[in-house]
Design a protein around this motif. Structure first.
Motif, PDB file in Angstrom:
ATOM      1  N   GLN A   1       1.020  -0.963  -0.398  1.00  0.00           N
ATOM      2  CA  GLN A   1       0.143  -0.209   0.065  1.00  0.00           C
ATOM      3  C   GLN A   1       0.420   0.998  -0.259  1.00  0.00           C
ATOM      4  O   GLN A   1       0.754   2.093  -0.336  1.00  0.00           O
ATOM      5  CB  GLN A   1      -1.129  -0.190   0.822  1.00  0.00           C
ATOM      6  CG  GLN A   1      -1.983   1.248   1.301  1.00  0.00           C
ATOM      7  CD  GLN A   1      -3.033   0.699   2.259  1.00  0.00           C
ATOM      8  OE1 GLN A   1      -4.033  -0.027   1.647  1.00  0.00           O
ATOM      9  NE2 GLN A   1      -3.235   1.528   3.241  1.00  0.00           N
TER      10      GLN A   1
ATOM     11  N   GLU B   1      -5.206   1.336  -1.921  1.00  0.00           N
ATOM     12  CA  GLU B   1      -6.003   0.868  -0.473  1.00  0.00           C
ATOM     13  C   GLU B   1      -7.304  -0.304  -0.180  1.00  0.00           C
ATOM     14  O   GLU B   1      -7.664  -1.016  -1.756  1.00  0.00           O
ATOM     15  CB  GLU B   1      -6.845   1.710   0.083  1.00  0.00           C
ATOM     16  CG  GLU B   1      -6.583   3.161  -0.028  1.00  0.00           C
ATOM     17  CD  GLU B   1      -7.396   4.045   0.357  1.00  0.00           C
ATOM     18  OE1 GLU B   1      -7.303   4.783   1.426  1.00  0.00           O
ATOM     19  OE2 GLU B   1      -8.582   4.317  -0.079  1.00  0.00           O
TER      20      GLU B   1
ATOM     21  N   ASN C   1      -9.482  -3.498   1.348  1.00  0.00           N
ATOM     22  CA  ASN C   1     -10.537  -3.138   1.906  1.00  0.00           C
ATOM     23  C   ASN C   1     -10.987  -4.571   3.131  1.00  0.00           C
ATOM     24  O   ASN C   1     -10.959  -5.001   1.485  1.00  0.00           O
ATOM     25  CB  ASN C   1     -11.548  -2.219   1.420  1.00  0.00           C
ATOM     26  CG  ASN C   1     -12.966  -2.421   2.404  1.00  0.00           C
ATOM     27  OD1 ASN C   1     -12.707  -2.238   3.597  1.00  0.00           O
ATOM     28  ND2 ASN C   1     -14.212  -1.862   1.881  1.00  0.00           N
TER      29      ASN C   1
END
Length: 338
Positions: A283, A289, A291
């Protein structure tokens, strides 16, 4: 004892229950055969335990072909096989010791030798002193222990377990699997476990074959199959391996889901990578990102196998780079629909 199958086929009318199956089951191991209802696993175990003959194909015990034995030799070979069933198949009219004695009586073993062997087996399965107990007074786990002792009575070379823990609660299942693992090591047995429970494969087996519609769709060491499942059937088993629980109720072998939505990517970690901050490093390197929707760690053959279900958010080229970096880090990446 090593078991080899070559192009086995068995049909019942229009149903092709076993279709062109070839497998090698190593000696001195616990081998799992898993499949959903109707996959053909019970038919397969009836073939390799010599309860039925295949329509075509060959079965070998070590280097001896056994599927075409004449009647007398077939009966003698069957006496070297132990069988354990889901519903125990014990005689309610006999007590625990008399159930264990039964196969030795059929084989013509001397009464004194039978009594000695029965007492030895009651001790081995953790039921010392319970020989005179009526079957109706025993719990499900105790009845299965009697069934295991009975299966071992005539010193078998191989032990077949057909859904042997399906009728038991989780705690009793774990104790029975521990017992079978201990017996396999002490007696150098070959154990074949037929099951629809991936937890049984995870906790007891060293190798596994996955069946679907009468055919083998995946086969290998359990650790390898858990870490890198190749078939849709195996992935489905793993996705439903453990109950989804609330975070404050989680145990080591549970998969915890925080969100029922999303989850385009499934990441599988093996060994040391389960404790590494791989996602954090990626990241920071790429404009993405993570999740995380669900996650958990399984203990398989003494090694940790982790699973994360997540979305990777970012521009498509950055997501592609992140996926490539995950793979270079030794992480298996599965994308939904791919």
């Amino acid at each position: 004892m090593r078991i080899s199958m070559k192009q086995l086929n068995r049909t019942y009318g229009s149903l092709h229950a076993v279709h062109d199956i070839s497998l090698n089951i190593p000696s001195n191991t616990i081998y799992g055969i898993i499949g959903k209802s109707g996959a053909g696993k019970s038919t397969l175990v009836r073939l390799i335990s010599l309860l039925e003959r295949p329509d075509s194909g060959e079965i070998y015990y070590d280097d001896k072909r056994v599927d075409n034995l004449p009647k007398d030799e077939l009966i003698a070979q069957r006496r070297k096989i132990g069988m354990i069933f889901q519903n125990f198949n014990l005689f309610s009219s006999r007590n625990a010791a008399e159930n264990i004695a039964y196969p030795m009586e059929i084989a013509g073993v001397h009464k004194e030798a039978i009594n000695t062997r029965v007492e030895e087996l009651l001790e081995v399965v953790g039921l010392a002193g319970r020989g005179k107990a009526p079957i109706s007074t025993l719990s499900g786990g105790q009845m299965q222990r009697v069934a295991i002792a009975r299966a071992l009575a005539n010193h078998p070379d191989v032990l077949f377990c057909d859904e042997a823990t399906s009728a038991l609660d989780p705690q009793t299942t774990r104790s029975i699997l521990t017992l079978l693992s201990d017996l396999q090591k002490k007696m150098n047995l070959s154990v074949v476990m037929i099951t629809h429970q991936m937890e049984v494969v995870r906790d007891a087996c060293e190798h596994v074959a996955v069946l679907e519609n009468g055919s083998v769709v995946e086969e290998g060491k359990v650790l390898d199959v858990f870490a890198a499942p190749a078939s849709a059937t195996t992935k489905d088993f793993l996705a439903n391996l453990a109950p989804l629980v609330e975070p404050d109720e989680v145990k080591r072998d549970d998969m915890v889901r925080w969100s029922d939505e999303g989850g385009r990517f499934t990441l599988r970690f093996r060994g040391d990578s389960t404790g590494e901050p791989v996602l954090s490093r990626i990241q920071k390197t790429y404009d993405v990102e993570f999740n995380i929707r669900a996650g958990g760690v399984q203990r398989v053959s003494g090694e940790d196998v982790g699973t994360l279900i997540c979305d990777i958010i970012g521009e498509s080229d950055e997501v592609d780079k992140a996926v490539a970096a995950l793979q270079l880090s030794g992480i298996l990446v599965e994308e939904e629909g791919q």
